[in-house]
Design a protein around this motif. Sequence first.
Motif, PDB file in Angstrom:
ATOM      1  N   LEU A  13       0.439  -1.229  -0.246  1.00 25.88           N
ATOM      2  CA  LEU A  13       0.317  -0.010   0.184  1.00 25.88           C
ATOM      3  C   LEU A  13       1.117   1.665  -0.171  1.00 25.88           C
ATOM      4  O   LEU A  13       0.451   1.860  -1.175  1.00 25.88           O
ATOM      5  N   LYS A  16       1.895   2.301  -3.557  1.00 21.91           N
ATOM      6  CA  LYS A  16       1.018   1.542  -4.104  1.00 21.91           C
ATOM      7  C   LYS A  16       0.910   3.757  -3.623  1.00 21.91           C
ATOM      8  O   LYS A  16       0.433   4.663  -4.856  1.00 21.91           O
ATOM      9  N   MET A 147     -10.477   6.397  -8.365  1.00 21.81           N
ATOM     10  CA  MET A 147     -10.340   4.361  -8.339  1.00 21.81           C
ATOM     11  C   MET A 147      -9.368   4.594  -7.136  1.00 21.81           C
ATOM     12  O   MET A 147      -9.235   3.333  -6.370  1.00 21.81           O
ATOM     13  N   ARG A 148      -8.448   4.847  -7.837  1.00 26.12           N
ATOM     14  CA  ARG A 148      -6.623   4.254  -7.268  1.00 26.12           C
ATOM     15  C   ARG A 148      -6.837   4.916  -5.815  1.00 26.12           C
ATOM     16  O   ARG A 148      -6.692   4.095  -4.626  1.00 26.12           O
ATOM     17  N   ARG A 149      -7.045   6.164  -5.341  1.00 30.67           N
ATOM     18  CA  ARG A 149      -7.482   6.546  -4.069  1.00 30.67           C
ATOM     19  C   ARG A 149      -8.172   6.466  -3.552  1.00 30.67           C
ATOM     20  O   ARG A 149      -7.871   5.527  -2.396  1.00 30.67           O
ATOM     21  N   LYS A 150      -9.570   5.408  -3.705  1.00 31.16           N
ATOM     22  CA  LYS A 150     -10.925   4.959  -3.268  1.00 31.16           C
ATOM     23  C   LYS A 150      -9.879   3.579  -2.525  1.00 31.16           C
ATOM     24  O   LYS A 150     -10.307   3.143  -1.266  1.00 31.16           O
ATOM     25  N   GLU A 151      -9.184   3.035  -3.163  1.00 32.13           N
ATOM     26  CA  GLU A 151      -8.730   1.689  -3.006  1.00 32.13           C
ATOM     27  C   GLU A 151      -7.783   1.872  -1.743  1.00 32.13           C
ATOM     28  O   GLU A 151      -8.040   0.751  -0.991  1.00 32.13           O
ATOM     29  N   VAL A 152      -7.305   2.646  -1.962  1.00 26.21           N
ATOM     30  CA  VAL A 152      -6.280   3.170  -1.474  1.00 26.21           C
ATOM     31  C   VAL A 152      -7.311   3.466   0.520  1.00 26.21           C
ATOM     32  O   VAL A 152      -6.764   3.230   1.414  1.00 26.21           O
ATOM     33  N   ASN A 154     -10.110   2.311   1.180  1.00 24.88           N
ATOM     34  CA  ASN A 154     -10.499   1.469   1.887  1.00 24.88           C
ATOM     35  C   ASN A 154     -10.142   0.444   2.241  1.00 24.88           C
ATOM     36  O   ASN A 154     -10.249   0.416   3.090  1.00 24.88           O
ATOM     37  N   HIS A 155      -8.717   0.179   2.026  1.00 29.46           N
ATOM     38  CA  HIS A 155      -7.266  -0.915   2.599  1.00 29.46           C
ATOM     39  C   HIS A 155      -7.839   0.026   3.979  1.00 29.46           C
ATOM     40  O   HIS A 155      -7.166  -0.801   5.271  1.00 29.46           O
TER      41      HIS A 155
END
Length: 164
Positions: A13, A16, A147-152, A154-155
Amino acid sequence: MRLIGNVCVSVKLEQKIGYIKNNPTNNNSPSWINNTALPFAVAAASVVVAPIALSAVGFGAGGIVAGSWAAKGMSAIAVSNGVGASAGSFFAACQSAGAVGIASNTLTWIGALSGSVTAAVQKAINNNKGNGTNGDTEEDEESEEMMRRKEVTNHLIKCKHVKY
């Protein structure tokens, strides 16, 4: 996993997050090589290919080769106007170039013209990439970033208060 404050963050992460920060999606500065390599390559190839192409269609050192495309063209010209190719015509210039070779200044013009046309077409294609007619639009790039920022995010939420 590492604990940073009350949030656990995996090394993956972190990478990323670093990628997002270090690689913005709106980088519109192509290098000079991207803009000039293709036109130079086409210009050089056309200078080399022009004499070969003349020979391939039948304009040889001894004149027009029997049974070739050039012979068929000469026949069609003779039928259409009752005589052969007129002096100064494109067909006569090809016949001359096939017999004695293409002059260096003509090869220069062939290279310059083919390179310029290639550069103009390439520029037109590159200009169309950002306006939705070809390639990704700015909205697509922005949605990928989101989408990348949301994934980060959510993690980070899943890992909150987890110790390693």
